[in-house]
Write an enzyme that holds these catalytic residues in place. Sequence first.
Site, short mmCIF file in Angstrom:
data_model
loop_
_atom_site.label_atom_id
_atom_site.label_comp_id
_atom_site.label_asym_id
_atom_site.label_seq_id
_atom_site.Cartn_x
_atom_site.Cartn_y
_atom_site.Cartn_z
N ASP A 173 0.83 -1.21 0.00
CA ASP A 173 0.00 0.00 0.00
C ASP A 173 0.87 1.26 0.00
OD1 ASP A 173 1.02 0.12 2.57
OD2 ASP A 173 -0.91 0.04 3.59
N GLU A 176 3.84 1.03 2.02
CA GLU A 176 4.77 -0.02 1.62
C GLU A 176 4.65 -1.22 2.57
OE1 GLU A 176 8.33 2.73 1.14
OE2 GLU A 176 7.50 2.74 -0.87
N GLU A 332 8.40 14.63 7.72
CA GLU A 332 7.46 13.54 7.38
C GLU A 332 6.49 13.32 8.54
OE1 GLU A 332 8.93 9.33 7.27
OE2 GLU A 332 8.21 9.43 5.21
C1 BGC Z 1 6.21 6.12 2.83
C2 BGC Z 1 5.78 6.23 1.39
C3 BGC Z 1 6.53 7.32 0.68
C4 BGC Z 1 8.03 7.18 0.91
C5 BGC Z 1 8.80 8.38 0.39
C6 BGC Z 1 7.69 5.95 2.88
O1 BGC Z 1 8.09 5.88 4.22
O2 BGC Z 1 5.59 5.01 3.42
O3 BGC Z 1 4.42 6.52 1.29
O4 BGC Z 1 6.24 7.27 -0.67
O5 BGC Z 1 8.29 7.07 2.27
O6 BGC Z 1 8.36 9.57 0.94
#
Ligand code: BGC
Length: 381
Positions: A173, A176, A332
Amino acid sequence: MTDMTDTTEATGRDAASRLARISLEKIIELQDPSGAYLASPTFSAYKGYAWFRDGAFTADAVSSAGEVASPNRFFDWCARAILDRAAHIEEIIAAAEAGRPLPDAEMLPARFRLDGSTGDDDWWDFQLDGYGTWLWAVVAHTERHGVDAARWGTAIDLTARYLLSSWQRPCFDWWEESTEQVHVSTLGCIAAGLGRVAESGALEVEVGSRARAATNEIRALITTSGLAEGGLAKWLGSSATDASLLALIAPLELIEATSAIGLSTIARVARDLSFEGGVHRYLLDSFYGGGQWPLLSCMLGLAYNAAGDRDSALAFLAWAVGTEGPSGSLPEQVPNHLLAPEVRDSWLEKWGPVANPLVWSHAMFLKLSIELGVFPLGSDA
Ligand code: BGC
């Protein structure tokens, strides 16, 4: 005498507008010469990589801010990544049509090096959502700015046929994870992309009608097997929710915000995953202790705004402003409220500090600021 509420509101709006401007500048400054929007310039596990998912939402925000050249360059990069794999994509499609689908490990990647190649270390690569999201974003961009979609025509066609051949498959998903499930947010991204591209006329007639049929099939599947408590569910058959589902309401506009499903989805995410304005990915999240993600608070803001609740949307934007780090960078996630505090240190040891800046966080902040008329200042709706 100045009304205190007005003054506080105006100060908040100024702060948000300033951060939206910084976000736009940062995204453009960090765009790689290849056209890729890298996920994060410094975070150990993302450095040197770009995702279609992060990048498509980023291109959409930048395009919504009135920029044409930067998203064009990103879509050129996506198209090159697809065209470089054209023979392989045809193989995947032929195998699926022959009833012998290729194994997950041979499907297209989620994470690309900036030159468009696939990384050689292990990753949770088989994810379908980004391919739908890039289709959605590229068409939205061409329609917004009158750009000719023919520039990306072959890549659009290959992507649509890849998704048509494989959309039913379980895969990782947005986070990941959970590769054995069919995720409702993944299905929604695919349907948003196929539906939008089918309506745009960018596909040849036969592929277009298959894309329209698949979109309807996915919608029917979601609204029969993809619901819990009347709202969208994390995966088919799940009773949990997930903040990624908000994207199906806005910006993807697959689910009407004021529909019963839209309202229940918003209510469940707000009830289960939002704490004082900060939104978690899902209840069992333990990544870096399962903190709150500014990009998801902005998505909840977008959904509220689409449902007509501008005040709630502004409150989520204000919460995201509060996560701003040095020189206007948005992370993030923040650790103010953790779902699994006991495992945070193990992530810090493994991968170092949380991604900051995360380009996608800036993108969703910019998108919500634009939707609310907070950016550019004076564009108040
Ligand atoms: C997230 C993803 C994202 C990626 C890069 C991962 O930790 O689960 O959704 O695309 O980081 O930002």
